[in-house]
Design a protein around this motif. Structure first.
Motif, PDB file in Angstrom:
ATOM      1  N   CYS A 172      76.407 106.924 -20.381  1.00  0.00           N
ATOM      2  CA  CYS A 172      75.368 106.819 -21.405  1.00  0.00           C
ATOM      3  C   CYS A 172      75.373 108.046 -22.309  1.00  0.00           C
ATOM      4  O   CYS A 172      75.216 107.944 -23.505  1.00  0.00           O
ATOM      5  CB  CYS A 172      74.020 106.642 -20.728  1.00  0.00           C
ATOM      6  SG  CYS A 172      72.650 106.365 -21.861  1.00  0.00           S
ATOM      7  N   ARG A 173      75.589 109.220 -21.693  1.00  0.00           N
ATOM      8  CA  ARG A 173      75.500 110.445 -22.469  1.00  0.00           C
ATOM      9  C   ARG A 173      76.840 110.840 -23.075  1.00  0.00           C
ATOM     10  O   ARG A 173      76.991 110.949 -24.286  1.00  0.00           O
ATOM     11  CB  ARG A 173      74.986 111.570 -21.576  1.00  0.00           C
ATOM     12  CG  ARG A 173      74.986 112.926 -22.271  1.00  0.00           C
ATOM     13  CD  ARG A 173      74.157 113.907 -21.499  1.00  0.00           C
ATOM     14  NE  ARG A 173      72.846 113.315 -21.219  1.00  0.00           N
ATOM     15  CZ  ARG A 173      71.859 113.967 -20.605  1.00  0.00           C
ATOM     16  NH1 ARG A 173      72.048 115.196 -20.198  1.00  0.00           N
ATOM     17  NH2 ARG A 173      70.691 113.386 -20.396  1.00  0.00           N
ATOM     18  N   GLU A 174      77.846 111.011 -22.205  1.00  0.00           N
ATOM     19  CA  GLU A 174      79.098 111.580 -22.708  1.00  0.00           C
ATOM     20  C   GLU A 174      79.958 110.549 -23.415  1.00  0.00           C
ATOM     21  O   GLU A 174      80.633 110.847 -24.394  1.00  0.00           O
ATOM     22  CB  GLU A 174      79.889 112.224 -21.555  1.00  0.00           C
ATOM     23  CG  GLU A 174      79.241 113.523 -21.119  1.00  0.00           C
ATOM     24  CD  GLU A 174      80.172 114.411 -20.314  1.00  0.00           C
ATOM     25  OE1 GLU A 174      81.397 114.337 -20.513  1.00  0.00           O
ATOM     26  OE2 GLU A 174      79.661 115.162 -19.471  1.00  0.00           O
ATOM     27  N   ARG A 175      79.974 109.321 -22.921  1.00  0.00           N
ATOM     28  CA  ARG A 175      80.818 108.302 -23.512  1.00  0.00           C
ATOM     29  C   ARG A 175      80.202 107.672 -24.748  1.00  0.00           C
ATOM     30  O   ARG A 175      80.818 107.537 -25.787  1.00  0.00           O
ATOM     31  CB  ARG A 175      81.083 107.199 -22.487  1.00  0.00           C
ATOM     32  CG  ARG A 175      82.427 107.260 -21.810  1.00  0.00           C
ATOM     33  CD  ARG A 175      83.539 107.121 -22.814  1.00  0.00           C
ATOM     34  NE  ARG A 175      84.825 107.343 -22.208  1.00  0.00           N
ATOM     35  CZ  ARG A 175      85.397 106.504 -21.357  1.00  0.00           C
ATOM     36  NH1 ARG A 175      84.811 105.386 -21.003  1.00  0.00           N
ATOM     37  NH2 ARG A 175      86.576 106.785 -20.860  1.00  0.00           N
ATOM     38  N   ILE A 235      74.359 108.292 -26.068  1.00  0.00           N
ATOM     39  CA  ILE A 235      72.970 107.834 -26.180  1.00  0.00           C
ATOM     40  C   ILE A 235      72.056 108.767 -25.382  1.00  0.00           C
ATOM     41  O   ILE A 235      71.104 109.326 -25.919  1.00  0.00           O
ATOM     42  CB  ILE A 235      72.818 106.368 -25.697  1.00  0.00           C
ATOM     43  CG1 ILE A 235      73.859 105.490 -26.397  1.00  0.00           C
ATOM     44  CG2 ILE A 235      71.402 105.871 -25.941  1.00  0.00           C
ATOM     45  CD1 ILE A 235      73.938 104.076 -25.864  1.00  0.00           C
ATOM     46  N   GLY A 236      72.364 108.919 -24.118  1.00  0.00           N
ATOM     47  CA  GLY A 236      71.605 109.902 -23.325  1.00  0.00           C
ATOM     48  C   GLY A 236      70.226 109.456 -22.905  1.00  0.00           C
ATOM     49  O   GLY A 236      69.274 110.227 -22.956  1.00  0.00           O
ATOM     50  N   VAL A 237      70.102 108.225 -22.474  1.00  0.00           N
ATOM     51  CA  VAL A 237      68.806 107.740 -21.997  1.00  0.00           C
ATOM     52  C   VAL A 237      68.517 108.280 -20.594  1.00  0.00           C
ATOM     53  O   VAL A 237      67.391 108.621 -20.263  1.00  0.00           O
ATOM     54  CB  VAL A 237      68.780 106.196 -21.986  1.00  0.00           C
ATOM     55  CG1 VAL A 237      67.556 105.674 -21.247  1.00  0.00           C
ATOM     56  CG2 VAL A 237      68.815 105.671 -23.403  1.00  0.00           C
ATOM     57  N   LEU A 238      69.547 108.346 -19.790  1.00  0.00           N
ATOM     58  CA  LEU A 238      69.362 108.699 -18.381  1.00  0.00           C
ATOM     59  C   LEU A 238      69.745 110.149 -18.094  1.00  0.00           C
ATOM     60  O   LEU A 238      70.595 110.720 -18.781  1.00  0.00           O
ATOM     61  CB  LEU A 238      70.202 107.774 -17.505  1.00  0.00           C
ATOM     62  CG  LEU A 238      69.836 106.281 -17.561  1.00  0.00           C
ATOM     63  CD1 LEU A 238      70.879 105.461 -16.818  1.00  0.00           C
ATOM     64  CD2 LEU A 238      68.443 106.047 -16.999  1.00  0.00           C
ATOM     65  N   GLY A 239      69.108 110.710 -17.083  1.00  0.00           N
ATOM     66  CA  GLY A 239      69.454 112.066 -16.655  1.00  0.00           C
ATOM     67  C   GLY A 239      68.938 112.294 -15.251  1.00  0.00           C
ATOM     68  O   GLY A 239      68.188 111.472 -14.715  1.00  0.00           O
ATOM     69  N   ARG A 258      65.418 114.321  -5.877  1.00  0.00           N
ATOM     70  CA  ARG A 258      66.324 114.162  -7.015  1.00  0.00           C
ATOM     71  C   ARG A 258      66.518 112.691  -7.338  1.00  0.00           C
ATOM     72  O   ARG A 258      66.715 111.855  -6.443  1.00  0.00           O
ATOM     73  CB  ARG A 258      67.673 114.800  -6.690  1.00  0.00           C
ATOM     74  CG  ARG A 258      68.673 114.817  -7.849  1.00  0.00           C
ATOM     75  CD  ARG A 258      69.811 115.729  -7.443  1.00  0.00           C
ATOM     76  NE  ARG A 258      71.039 115.594  -8.182  1.00  0.00           N
ATOM     77  CZ  ARG A 258      71.368 116.349  -9.232  1.00  0.00           C
ATOM     78  NH1 ARG A 258      70.523 117.238  -9.696  1.00  0.00           N
ATOM     79  NH2 ARG A 258      72.531 116.200  -9.806  1.00  0.00           N
ATOM     80  N   VAL A 259      66.473 112.380  -8.617  1.00  0.00           N
ATOM     81  CA  VAL A 259      66.479 110.981  -9.013  1.00  0.00           C
ATOM     82  C   VAL A 259      67.105 110.849 -10.397  1.00  0.00           C
ATOM     83  O   VAL A 259      67.069 111.784 -11.194  1.00  0.00           O
ATOM     84  CB  VAL A 259      65.025 110.439  -8.981  1.00  0.00           C
ATOM     85  CG1 VAL A 259      64.158 111.124 -10.024  1.00  0.00           C
ATOM     86  CG2 VAL A 259      64.976 108.944  -9.151  1.00  0.00           C
ATOM     87  N   VAL A 260      67.707 109.700 -10.641  1.00  0.00           N
ATOM     88  CA  VAL A 260      68.173 109.383 -11.992  1.00  0.00           C
ATOM     89  C   VAL A 260      67.015 108.707 -12.703  1.00  0.00           C
ATOM     90  O   VAL A 260      66.472 107.718 -12.209  1.00  0.00           O
ATOM     91  CB  VAL A 260      69.391 108.432 -11.964  1.00  0.00           C
ATOM     92  CG1 VAL A 260      69.721 107.952 -13.379  1.00  0.00           C
ATOM     93  CG2 VAL A 260      70.582 109.133 -11.338  1.00  0.00           C
ATOM     94  N   THR A 261      66.639 109.259 -13.849  1.00  0.00           N
ATOM     95  CA  THR A 261      65.504 108.665 -14.546  1.00  0.00           C
ATOM     96  C   THR A 261      65.591 108.952 -16.036  1.00  0.00           C
ATOM     97  O   THR A 261      66.538 109.567 -16.514  1.00  0.00           O
ATOM     98  CB  THR A 261      64.171 109.197 -13.958  1.00  0.00           C
ATOM     99  OG1 THR A 261      63.098 108.537 -14.612  1.00  0.00           O
ATOM    100  CG2 THR A 261      64.033 110.690 -14.141  1.00  0.00           C
ATOM    101  N   THR A 262      64.591 108.496 -16.768  1.00  0.00           N
ATOM    102  CA  THR A 262      64.552 108.711 -18.209  1.00  0.00           C
ATOM    103  C   THR A 262      63.740 109.952 -18.497  1.00  0.00           C
ATOM    104  O   THR A 262      63.084 110.503 -17.609  1.00  0.00           O
ATOM    105  CB  THR A 262      63.840 107.525 -18.882  1.00  0.00           C
ATOM    106  OG1 THR A 262      62.550 107.417 -18.295  1.00  0.00           O
ATOM    107  CG2 THR A 262      64.611 106.242 -18.680  1.00  0.00           C
ATOM    108  N   PHE A 263      63.722 110.365 -19.739  1.00  0.00           N
ATOM    109  CA  PHE A 263      62.932 111.509 -20.155  1.00  0.00           C
ATOM    110  C   PHE A 263      61.455 111.212 -19.867  1.00  0.00           C
ATOM    111  O   PHE A 263      60.946 110.160 -20.252  1.00  0.00           O
ATOM    112  CB  PHE A 263      63.139 111.793 -21.643  1.00  0.00           C
ATOM    113  CG  PHE A 263      62.421 113.018 -22.105  1.00  0.00           C
ATOM    114  CD1 PHE A 263      62.874 114.278 -21.728  1.00  0.00           C
ATOM    115  CD2 PHE A 263      61.294 112.917 -22.885  1.00  0.00           C
ATOM    116  CE1 PHE A 263      62.203 115.409 -22.139  1.00  0.00           C
ATOM    117  CE2 PHE A 263      60.616 114.051 -23.301  1.00  0.00           C
ATOM    118  CZ  PHE A 263      61.076 115.297 -22.927  1.00  0.00           C
TER     119      PHE A 263
END
Ligand SMILES: Cc1cc2nc3c(=O)[nH]c(=O)nc-3n(C[C@H](O)[C@H](O)[C@H](O)COP(=O)(O)O)c2cc1C
Ligand code: FES
Lengths: 638, 214
Positions: free
Chosen positions: B161-164, B167-171, B179-184
């Motif tokens: 999402c970010r590097e390819r 867009i960078g929605v997830l982080g 620790r979790v994958v989530t949105t801003f």
């Protein structure tokens, strides 16, 4: 790079030094009493600032004009607030546990009058015929102050005090050497990093010097996240210039242009004093462009970390400096080749950097003559826990644990029995009595299952439960884990769950094997040093105190009577005074009542919340309330 | 392009100079369990700790995704110490993963199933306590469902999402076990600038990101 104009470096520095010396002499030989108040964090916590105010007030009242100087920590934290008075005709005398009332008396009776108030004396700084001096203390035989030399003896906010006491001379000397010569000197000294792992400093510098890429950086690691450790804070608060000098020499040796001091924001006094030190050093051109007229230029910035334990790990620290989350990344490449902003970076602990000036000034041979075969120089420890003389201790490497705890630390208070010493904080381990004669060095501690770490030393006595202690440390690392890698995120969590069950008497004997296997895998499999060392407290206690784990599991008994769920409070009828109601009154849950006929007090075990208040309320002459484990030991009341 | 010859599990293989052992093995049809490795990523996360292999001359197992190939290197992907670490890492991951394959859309294509098979371990761990997180499921996107409870934190979705896609929605957010994958600011995905491309679902190795049934 090469510093040119050696002549000018020497003469420029000579001028600075003679000015500083005359200022220092003016303080000492001004014919007035000089009053020094230990006002590092330890002193302040004990009330040093109130003492300072009281002294100033009383001096004014008595119309006395004496210099009052705030100094740092001498290491005798157990005796804070400490006030040192140097009155002409007397040796400099340190007073202990000074409060505003004692402070006023000292001004009136010693400075104005001539009574040195012997009842408040800790010791004199120099040998004399009047009062015992520090060199008469049993600990003096074992201590050797190199890194802490100036701490508590100079005003950390006056660069002249540092210079007059030999400070920045090593820098001036270094600038007249070739960088390679300095690296060689550091290598030959055998100095190993004081941040925990003990990596040879000279080798690190050489790799960085030879690495391609510019600019290069020097980072001082002052994160100090271990619970119970406060050496680096004390140094930054008491002698900040010694850190700057080490960084400057490092910068010159590796060819760096910039340095960063990384301090945690929870150390406001260290931050303030480091800031002042930077400003003063810039003013004297000991920082900035063409330092002391050489062509070496170097400047240092201060960075306040958010105070996470893992941010002390070098790759996480660098990420945090770059504005990224403080999460470690995989090495190699090491910071020495790819560090801050991908550039070659030397990152060293505060104490490593302070050692540098002494090596440059006195030579590699001198440094290498102190310590053991593979660990040179001195070790600084923050002595805490069940030990009489809490505070800072600096001893040659190779000193035994017994000497540090019993000679320097004066042993265990309250006539209790020594049980273990926890060294190296959450990455370290607990060593038992049988390890007390171990000489302290990087390798022997690691072999014994502990670690030098950054120098926390917590003494434990018979009242400390080893299962609970390892649970406490694991809870800390688990909370501080960044969560990136599987072993640390989930492995330490699993271990913590099991330990918590054991402390509650719900463990199973198979759990012990599972714990030690998992611990070994976490050590071998984790991504960074936090995970690789997190199991140490558990592994070392399993190794030396397995019987305590077994007592919890097999008998539901906590031998140290510490684990809440495995103990019960019991009032011994024969000891109970019967007509006294002290415990009944203090019990917050009304669990204590009198026996209907015999009047001795009984605790209702159903109601008791095990707060322990009743124990303290029972007058010492009766001392009737005891802890029993397992709780089933409590006899049925008749 | 310079190449290097090495031996993996007794087979002679060649790899591009500077290549990591993991890719050298996978390109030659030798499977090494892995979740977090990304061939083109600028930084190697080395976070999942599943790719341990043994290298002759090295005392300890090393992660294949970080180990660079060397001429004459002898790699054993099935050595006992490497397998022990990989199995423990896998069992740890499974200890906080809800195992309900029969009702999971990823059943059959789930990489966890594949890894369990390869390592000869069960999906349900007996050795460890079950530590589930019980986080809310996000089904705000019209295209996919995100169930963070099934996430193994490999970071593939974040990377794509970010590097390819830029867009960078997830982080990643939070520390340690949290620790979790989530949105801003933990906003629902649909309100976080997601363009519904579904690329994250394609790269997710588990049932954490799955397409909604059409
Ligand atoms: C979890 C963790 C925490 C650390 N904390 C510190 C610290 O507070 N201070 C420190 O100097 N080094 C700390 N280190 C060690 C650093 O990574 C690094 O090795 C050290 O700063 C290098 O300096 P030295 O060579 O002078 O020892 C820590 C390492 C780990 C793994
Ligand atoms: S693939 Fe190597 S650690 Fe995840």
């Amino acid at each position: 790079m090469k510093a040119t104009g050696f002549q000018s470096v020497a003469s420029t520095f000579r001028e600075i030094k003679s000015r500083a010396e005359s200022q220092w002499r003016g303080l000492r030989d001004g014919g007035k009493s000089v009053i020094m108040v230990g006002a590092a964090t330890c002193g302040r916590a004990a009330g040093a600032l109130e003492v300072l105010q009281a002294i100033k007030r009383e001096l004014k009242k008595q119309k006395l004009d004496c210099p009052v100087v705030e100094v740092g920590c001498m290491g005798h934290c157990y005796a804070e607030p400490i006030v040192t008075i140097s009155k002409p005709g007397y040796p400099p005398i340190c007073y202990r546990h000074v409060n505003p009332v004692i402070a006023e008396r000292l001004v009136r009776e010693f400075i104005l009058g001539d009574d040195p108030c012997l009842e408040f004396v800790l010791a004199a700084l120099e040998e004399n015929d009047l009062v015992p001096s520090f060199s008469d203390f049993p600990r003096a035989k074992f201590e050797k102050k190199v890194i802490l030399k100036n701490c508590g003896h100079i005003d950390p906010e006056q660069i002249e005090h540092y210079i007059a006491n030999g400070g920045y001379s090593a820098l001036a000397k270094a600038l007249q050497m070739q960088p390679e010569e300095i690296i060689d000197e550091v290598k030959r000294s055998g100095l190993r990093g004081r941040g925990g792992a003990g990596f040879p400093t000279g080798q690190k510098w050489e790799i960085c010097r030879n690495a391609l890429g510019k600019p290069k950086y020097v980072i001082c690691n002052g994160d100090e996240g271990d619970p119970g450790a406060f050496m680096d804070r004390a140094i930054l608060e008491s002698d900040p210039h010694s850190v700057l000098e080490g960084m400057l020499i490092a910068g010159y040796a590796i060819g760096a242009r910039y340095g960063y001091i990384y301090v945690r924001a929870e150390y406001p006094l260290a931050v303030r004093r480091a800031r002042i030190a930077l400003r003063q050093a810039r003013k004297l051109n000991l920082l900035g462009r063409n330092i002391l007229g050489s062509d070496f230029s170097f400047d240092i910035k201060l960075f306040q970390g958010s105070g996470a334990f893992v941010c002390g790990e070098e790759t996480a620290l660098i990420a945090s400096l770059e504005g990224e989350p403080g999460i470690p990344c995989y090495r190699p490449p090491y910071p020495a080749t790819n560090g801050l902003y991908g550039k070659p970076t030397v990152i060293n602990n505060v104490k490593t950097l302070v050692s540098i000036s002494h090596i440059v000034q006195n030579g590699a041979e001198w440094f290498a003559s102190v310590g053991t075969e593979r660990s040179k120089g001195t070790a600084v420890f923050a002595l805490a826990g069940k030990v009489i003389n809490t505070g800072l201790a600096e001893v040659p490497m190779g000193t035994t644990l017994r000497q540090v705890i019993f000679d320097v630390g004066s042993g265990i208070p309250g006539g209790k029995r020594f049980k273990a010493v926890q060294i190296g904080g959450p990455s370290g381990g607990c060593l038992p009595e049988s390890a007390l004669d171990l000489p302290i060095d990087f390798d022997s501690l690691t072999d014994a299952g502990a670690m030098m770490g950054s120098g926390g030393m917590i003494v434990l006595d018979e009242d400390d439960c080893m299962v609970e202690i390892s649970r406490y440390f694991l809870e800390f690392t688990q909370r501080e884990s960044c969560g990136k890698c599987t072993f640390c995120r989930l492995g330490t969590k699993q271990m913590l769950e099991v330990l918590a069950e054991i402390t509650k008497g719900k463990g199973k004997i198979e759990d012990l094997d599972m714990l030690s296997q998992l611990a070994e895998d976490i050590k071998a499999g984790s991504l960074c040093g936090l995970g690789k060392t997190a199991p140490n407290p558990v592994l070392s206690t399993l190794r030396y105190f397995r019987d305590e784990y077994e007592a919890h599991i097999k008998e539901g008994r906590c031998p140290a009577l510490m684990c809440q769920e495995l103990i019960a409070y019991y009032i011994v009828p024969e000891k109970c005074e019967r007509s006294c109601d002290a415990c009944v009154g203090t019990c917050t849950v009304e669990a204590i009542s009198s026996h209907p006929k015999k009047r001795y007090k009984i605790i209702d075990q159903e109601k008791c919340v095990k707060c322990g208040t009743c124990v303290t309320s029972c007058p010492p002459q009766y001392n009737a309330i005891v802890k029993l484990s397992p709780p089933g030991q409590v006899p049925a009341s008749k | 392009m310079k190449t290097v010859s090495l031996t993996i599990d007794g087979e002679k293989v060649t790899a591009r100079q500077g290549e990591k052992v993991l890719w050298a093995a996978l390109d030659n049809g030798i499977y090494i369990p892995n979740l977090c490795a990304l061939r083109d990523a600028s930084e190697i996360p080395a976070a999942c700790r599943l790719c341990f292999v043994e290298v002759e001359g090295k005392e300890q197992p090393v992660t294949a995704c970080t180990e660079t190939v060397e001429p004459g290197m002898v790699v054993n992907t099935r050595g006992p110490s490497a397998l022990r670490l990989a199995r423990t890492a896998f069992e740890l991951l499974m200890s906080s993963h809800p195992v309900d394959c029969a009702h999971c859309p990823a059943n059959g294509s789930c990489e966890l199933q594949k890894i369990a098979h390869h390592l000869g371990t069960k999906l349900k761990t007996r050795r460890f306590r079950k530590l589930l997180r019980e986080l809310p499921v996000d089904s705000s996107s019209p295209v996919f469902i995100y169930d963070p409870n099934k996430c193994v934190l490999c970071g593939r979705c974040i990377w794509i999402c970010r590097e390819r896609l830029g867009i960078g929605v997830l982080g990643f957010a939070h520390r340690g076990f949290e620790r979790v994958v989530t949105t801003f600011a933990d906003e629902p995905i649909a309100e976080s600038g997601c363009r519904d491309c579904g690329e994250c679902v394609v790269v997710c190795p588990t049932g954490a990101l799955t397409f909604k049934e059409q």
